[in-house]
Motif scaffolding. Sequence first.
Motif, short mmCIF file in Angstrom:
data_model
loop_
_atom_site.label_atom_id
_atom_site.label_comp_id
_atom_site.label_asym_id
_atom_site.label_seq_id
_atom_site.Cartn_x
_atom_site.Cartn_y
_atom_site.Cartn_z
N SER A 211 7.48 -5.68 -19.14
CA SER A 211 8.38 -6.30 -18.15
C SER A 211 7.87 -6.14 -16.85
CB SER A 211 9.70 -5.01 -18.18
OG SER A 211 9.31 -3.83 -17.55
N ILE A 212 8.29 -6.71 -15.87
CA ILE A 212 7.90 -6.84 -14.72
C ILE A 212 8.12 -5.50 -14.03
CG2 ILE A 212 10.03 -7.56 -13.38
CD1 ILE A 212 8.33 -9.69 -12.02
N ASP A 213 8.85 -4.73 -14.41
CA ASP A 213 9.16 -3.43 -13.66
C ASP A 213 7.71 -2.44 -14.29
OD1 ASP A 213 10.70 -1.07 -12.69
OD2 ASP A 213 10.43 -0.15 -14.48
N HIS A 214 7.44 -2.76 -15.53
CA HIS A 214 6.31 -2.07 -15.91
C HIS A 214 4.98 -2.55 -15.39
CE1 HIS A 214 7.44 0.25 -19.80
NE2 HIS A 214 8.17 0.43 -18.89
N PHE A 215 4.99 -4.02 -15.10
CA PHE A 215 4.02 -4.54 -14.33
C PHE A 215 3.58 -3.70 -12.94
CE2 PHE A 215 3.01 -7.82 -11.14
CZ PHE A 215 2.05 -8.44 -11.55
N MET A 216 4.78 -3.74 -12.29
CA MET A 216 4.75 -3.15 -10.95
C MET A 216 4.30 -1.64 -10.93
SD MET A 216 4.84 -5.57 -8.80
CE MET A 216 4.99 -4.56 -7.16
N ARG A 217 4.84 -0.74 -11.89
CA ARG A 217 4.64 0.66 -12.00
C ARG A 217 3.14 0.75 -12.51
NH1 ARG A 217 8.85 4.27 -13.21
NH2 ARG A 217 10.82 3.23 -13.17
N GLY A 218 2.47 -0.27 -13.24
CA GLY A 218 1.16 -0.20 -13.71
C GLY A 218 0.34 -0.38 -12.12
N ILE A 219 0.56 -1.35 -11.44
CA ILE A 219 -0.11 -1.47 -10.28
C ILE A 219 -0.04 -0.23 -9.30
CG2 ILE A 219 0.00 -2.74 -7.93
CD1 ILE A 219 1.26 -5.15 -9.77
N GLY A 220 1.29 0.55 -9.38
CA GLY A 220 1.29 1.67 -8.66
C GLY A 220 0.52 2.74 -9.13
N GLY A 226 -6.34 5.16 -6.35
CA GLY A 226 -7.34 4.62 -5.45
C GLY A 226 -7.79 3.27 -5.65
N LEU A 227 -7.06 2.53 -6.53
CA LEU A 227 -7.51 1.11 -6.84
C LEU A 227 -6.39 0.21 -6.55
CD1 LEU A 227 -8.95 1.93 -10.51
CD2 LEU A 227 -10.23 1.34 -8.24
N THR A 228 -6.72 -0.96 -5.45
CA THR A 228 -5.73 -1.74 -5.15
C THR A 228 -6.26 -3.33 -5.72
OG1 THR A 228 -7.14 -1.98 -3.11
CG2 THR A 228 -5.15 -0.67 -2.85
N PRO A 229 -5.34 -3.99 -5.89
CA PRO A 229 -5.58 -5.25 -6.52
C PRO A 229 -6.74 -6.05 -5.70
CG PRO A 229 -3.36 -4.87 -6.53
CD PRO A 229 -3.81 -3.83 -5.73
N VAL A 253 -13.50 -8.22 -14.55
CA VAL A 253 -12.13 -8.29 -14.07
C VAL A 253 -11.21 -8.06 -15.26
CG1 VAL A 253 -10.41 -10.05 -12.94
CG2 VAL A 253 -12.95 -9.82 -12.30
N CYS A 254 -10.28 -7.37 -14.77
CA CYS A 254 -8.87 -7.14 -15.78
C CYS A 254 -7.77 -7.61 -15.12
CB CYS A 254 -9.11 -5.78 -16.51
SG CYS A 254 -9.24 -4.41 -15.19
N GLU A 255 -6.82 -7.87 -15.76
CA GLU A 255 -5.30 -8.11 -15.13
C GLU A 255 -4.20 -7.78 -16.05
OE1 GLU A 255 -4.80 -12.44 -15.97
OE2 GLU A 255 -2.86 -12.35 -14.85
N TYR A 256 -3.40 -7.11 -15.15
CA TYR A 256 -2.01 -6.90 -15.79
C TYR A 256 -1.18 -8.14 -15.32
CZ TYR A 256 -2.53 -1.70 -15.41
OH TYR A 256 -2.91 -0.67 -15.89
N THR A 257 -0.48 -8.52 -16.55
CA THR A 257 0.29 -9.67 -16.26
C THR A 257 1.60 -9.32 -17.29
OG1 THR A 257 0.54 -12.09 -17.07
CG2 THR A 257 -0.30 -10.71 -18.54
#
Length: 326
Positions: A211-220, A226-229, A253-257
């Motif tokens: 979900s987009i919520d999980h997507f954002m939580r993953g980025i968090g 210490g890793l920013t996109p 390069v790896c991506e969350y989508t």
Amino acid sequence: MYESVHRPVARLRSLRSVTLLTPRAAESADFYSEVWGLVPVERDGAAAWLRGTGRQHHILELAEAERNALGKIAFAVAGRPQVDEAARRLTGHGVPLVTEPGPLDQVGGGYGLRFADPEGRLIELSADVEAVAPGDPGGLPAVPRKLAHVVLNTVDIDAACDFYTRVLGMRISDWSEHQMAFLRCNTDHHVIAFNQAEWTSINHVAYEMTSIDHFMRGIGRLRHHGLTPLWGPGRHGPGNNTFSYFADPAGLVCEYTSEVEQVEEDTWLCRTWRRTPELSDLWGTAGPPSRDVRVRMAGVPDPGHAAVHRAGTPPPGEAPSEGTTP
Ligand SMILES: [Fe+2]
């Protein structure tokens, strides 16, 4: 009577897994399990197999090599008869087999075959790979469910698309001008994309969050580490999927989508998207990709399956230069 050799070799059902070769396989395995959110399945020295919360036995295999390269891409077909038939049809298409149909001597087992595409990428078609009970897709922490897509840099996008559509039966969902082509094998808008480039290499690997919520939580979670996109978060035009790109310890390069567009096969119209900032980044949150992310996506020249397996063979090309992005 219609001759079967002109038909695609199989109906590909899904993208199973990708194998990445890297000089930092052990470090990458730690990253993908402890930071990225994949579940370690097995380790053997520096080699590692990791899964998501979906049913695939594993979605990522890491193996040690002198330089970053694609090890293989595995697709699922329906069963053993389809693997055997694919072998016959590949021969008809003039594509030699690297591995004849048979039990796969690898983690997760299965029955399959392997061949190389025109740029030397090793492709596996398999059935009866060990499946696993899915994890809780809505549970926390937010971790990838499955492999979403692999983007490949190609020196000849038309030849690549011709092989993957005519021989492998994939369909082109959309073009991004004549720079990128997005190919599907099921209802997901794309599982493979080709990017016209100066050399053959791996551009990036995308992992689907539920979900987009999980997507954002993953980025968090990555921010916590210490890793920013490198680029993102944002939402692409072609595929309408969210994106956030990072680099793993090997520089791949790896991506969350998430929310990848679903294709209605009977009514889908392939479009050609213009390459504008508004269409690459629909939300306007990501901005243009940096030179750093473009260089990383260009990667290093991949000499292909045959050369990788001949020890000491230097790959073509020199150091990476500026590449292109979706
Ligand atoms: Fe992507």
